[in-house]
Design an enzyme around this catalytic site. Structure first.
Site, PDB file in Angstrom:
ATOM      1  N   GLU A 363       0.813  -1.216   0.000  1.00 36.85           N
ATOM      2  CA  GLU A 363       0.000   0.000   0.000  1.00 36.85           C
ATOM      3  C   GLU A 363       0.849   1.270   0.000  1.00 36.85           C
ATOM      4  O   GLU A 363       0.507   2.258   0.652  1.00 36.85           O
ATOM      5  CB  GLU A 363      -1.004  -0.004   1.163  1.00 36.85           C
ATOM      6  CG  GLU A 363      -2.124  -1.019   0.963  1.00 36.85           C
ATOM      7  CD  GLU A 363      -3.364  -0.748   1.802  1.00 36.85           C
ATOM      8  OE1 GLU A 363      -3.492   0.356   2.353  1.00 36.85           O
ATOM      9  OE2 GLU A 363      -4.203  -1.662   1.908  1.00 36.85           O
ATOM     10  N   HIS A 640      -1.726  -1.240  10.519  1.00 37.65           N
ATOM     11  CA  HIS A 640      -1.205  -2.605  10.558  1.00 37.65           C
ATOM     12  C   HIS A 640       0.032  -2.662  11.456  1.00 37.65           C
ATOM     13  O   HIS A 640       0.742  -1.672  11.611  1.00 37.65           O
ATOM     14  CB  HIS A 640      -0.797  -3.080   9.163  1.00 37.65           C
ATOM     15  CG  HIS A 640      -1.944  -3.412   8.267  1.00 37.65           C
ATOM     16  ND1 HIS A 640      -2.176  -4.686   7.780  1.00 37.65           N
ATOM     17  CD2 HIS A 640      -2.941  -2.644   7.749  1.00 37.65           C
ATOM     18  CE1 HIS A 640      -3.252  -4.677   7.010  1.00 37.65           C
ATOM     19  NE2 HIS A 640      -3.729  -3.447   6.972  1.00 37.65           N
TER      20      HIS A 640
END
Length: 656
Positions: A363, A640
């Protein structure tokens, strides 16, 4: 194989692409800002609730009409630029390779001479993380903001964590032989503005001198004083240098209370400096040399310096407004292995592992953020691949607005690269060219001039939770493409091997976990029979120490988890994990997220994986996990948890 250093094969196409993007960018930026102003994060909502005259709200009201007028004016130019841009994508290369040559002892060329495939073996450290570096309006859907500043801060934190000396603390105890929790997360003693080493927090008693491996016994605090504060790797001695501290412990494995070492003691690792029992940052002020720019920075200063992370004037960094709470110095707790037969150490660490060799990221969609991240990481990693993927209709079934988001950094030379786009993306996921990045790296040479190589595969699978069949198809493609890549890049034959394979690692964001009932199909995929998952006992069954890697996005800015230290402390308790990790939503119907968590048992959704294979390695060589860690150093910057794994590759005597 020739690695592509530019996205286009010639300067003419590059110039046309620059012109097309210059026409598109004003419209793109205005749309992003307009959308972002109407998607507040939980931190901004709290600020608005606390301050009725919230300045950001006033700016939104005033500037929205201006942005709309400029957007309308820029649309014709953006349309012209888009037509030119989309036409050029058929000639675009699938990645950009960057190398910042380091001729010092930590450079890639020098690292190749460190291991000849003989002796006790060699360890290699891998890490993976999902950074959520999307355009700001899309990043806010995951409750993070200010993508450009976050990219710079993330790069600094990773570099600082990886470039610190590796310290191992062993507890001399008749009942405990494992390594202290400080082994992988502790830094050398932080430096104050006076250059004197401060007292190391934690209730530990030094009963023996500090032993340093490599670099002629040079003390880490001397390294920090002599130029490591810039964040650059050490220029004397290998980055494999390690500090080993032996500490006495009582029978129960609990270290005794800290005592001052005798005057003139050997290698003042945390001795002297401040008053007894004082934590390093109690005596430090903002701007001390123990700040973010130094590998010897304390955990608190890594967060405390975030306000000035962008350097100088201008717009403040992404998290300069975050609430700061100095964490209380924790006692150095001994890590106990849950199972007596566990072959490796594991922990929740506040730092990326020292001497990190390979970094795989997901990402990293925003191209400007990728460039900032690259510039920061080049202070430690010599070889970097970024802007990986395809755009437009080139190579995939649907139009791609975003690249794959994959990003790779290495201390070792990259020999071959391949990228494949998954053709079966659906819905919003089909707008990004998610796929798999395959790399072949050289990590050494044998005395017989055989190359020692390793294979690394980085991927980001389909995200929509109901599409298990799509993820399984992508896992099938991942394996098939990897087999083709190894076959096409191998220059060896069984009779006359020119290369010896040391490791085969697969990592990334798989977007499924090993405990959700909805993910049973992926949990039983054949990939997990060929590759070993250090955190997994079997389909649907995790090891007791494994924790989830997906954070509850609503709690990212809570004071309890807004620093690496605080988040580490929270995740070490079951109650904290229930509160701040994301859990499977299908296990308990009804109620909100918080209500469901009260009924759950477990350690959260682990969707970020680090796997290693044993097939296809050099005969008589063995790759075993030595350490595994869940990392909190990026707290407040992504939703995350990064994970890291250290592999020990042991060579047989026949290869000597």
């Amino acid at each position: 194989m020739v690695l592509y250093t530019t996205p286009f094969p010639n300067s003419c196409l590059s110039a046309l692409h620059a012109v097309s993007w210059a026409l598109i960018f004003p419209c793109y930026w205005l749309v992003d800002r307009l959308l972002a102003s109407f998607i507040p994060t939980t931190y901004e909502k709290r600020q608005r609730a606390d301050d009725p005259c919230y300045l950001q709200l006033l700016c939104t009201v005033l500037f929205t009409p201006v942005y709309l007028a400029l957007l309308v004016a820029s649309l014709p130019f953006a349309l012209l630029g888009f037509l030119l841009w989309s036409t050029l994508q058929s000639a675009r290369r699938p990645y950009v390779y960057s190398r910042l040559e380091d001729k010092g002892p930590a450079g890639g060329a020098a690292l190749l001479s460190e291991w000849k495939g003989t002796g006790p073996g060699k360890s290699f450290c891998f890490a993976t993380a999902n950074l959520c570096l999307l355009p700001d309006s899309l990043a806010r859907l995951n409750n993070v903001f200010n993508t450009q500043a976050r990219a710079k801060e993330i790069g600094q934190r990773i570099r600082n964590g990886a470039s610190r000396p590796q310290i191992k603390i062993y507890i001399d105890s008749p009942t405990n032989t494992s390594i202290s929790a400080a082994s992988f997360s502790s830094l050398v003693s932080p430096q104050g503005s006076d250059g004197v080493a401060r007292a190391v927090p934690g209730s530990i008693k030094r009963t023996a001198s500090v032993e340093y491996k490599g670099d002629g016994g040079r003390h880490p605090s001397d390294e920090a004083a002599n130029g490591l504060a810039s964040g650059d790797p050490a220029d004397g001695g290998s980055l494999e240098d390690a500090c080993i501290v032996r500490i006495g412990g009582d029978e129960g494995g609990r270290p005794p209370e800290a005592v001052d070492p005798p005057a003139g003691g050997q290698a003042r690792n945390g001795a002297g400096g401040g008053p007894r029992g004082q934590t390093p940052n109690q005596s430090q002020r903002d701007g001390d040399s123990g700040s973010l720019g130094s590998p010897s920075a304390s955990r608190e200063s890594l967060v405390k310096a975030r306000a000035g992370a962008d350097g100088g004037g201008g717009e403040p960094g992404a998290n300069s407004k975050l609430p700061y709470k100095a964490s209380v110095a924790k006692k150095a707790a001994v890590r106990r292995r849950r199972h007596p037969d566990e072959a490796f150490d594991h922990e929740v660490s506040a730092f990326f592992p020292a001497n990190l060799d390979f970094l795989c990221l997901q990402e990293v969609f925003d191209k400007r953020a990728a460039a900032k991240l690259k510039d920061q990481l080049h202070g430690y990693f010599e070889y970097i691949l970024y802007d990986v993927g395809v755009y437009g209709c080139h190579g995939c079934c649907s139009f791609k607005c975003l690249n794959s988001g994959l990003f790779f950094a290495s201390r070792y030379p990259i020999m071959d690269v391949a990228y494949h786009c998954y053709p079966n993306g659906r819905s919003s996921d089909s707008l990004a060219s998610k796929g798999a990045l395959y790399l072949k790296v050289q990590v050494g040479n044998t005395p017989h001039d055989q190359r020692i190589v390793g294979y690394i595969s980085c991927t980001h699978l389909h995200a929509l939770p109901e599409d298990s069949d799509i993820r399984c198809e992508q896992l099938n493609m991942l394996q098939d493409w990897l087999a083709d890549f190894r076959k096409s890049t191998s220059s060896s034959s069984a009779a006359n091997p020119e290369e010896l394979v040391a490791f085969d690692v697969v990592c990334g964001d798989f977007n499924f976990d090993n405990c959700s009932s909805d993910d049973k199909l992926e949990q039983q995929h054949p990939l997990f029979t060929r590759y070993k998952d250090p955190c997994r006992l079997g389909p649907g069954e995790e090891k007791p120490w494994a924790i989830g890697t997906l954070l509850d996005k609503d709690g990212l800015y809570d004071e309890e988890v807004c620093t690496p230290d605080n988040l580490q402390k929270v995740l070490e308790s079951e109650e904290g994990r229930r509160e701040y990790l994301a859990f499977p939503t299908s296990k308990s119907p009804g109620g909100g997220q918080k209500g469901r968590k009260e009924l759950l048992k477990g350690n959260g959704r682990r969707i970020d994986y680090m796997l290693h294979g044993e097939e296809g390695l050099c005969p008589d060589w063995k790759a075993e996990v030595e350490e595994f860690s869940f990392i909190t150093q990026l707290s407040g910057l992504t939703d995350h948890l990064p994970v890291a794994m250290r592999l020990m590759v042991s060579a047989g005597e026949e290869e000597a």
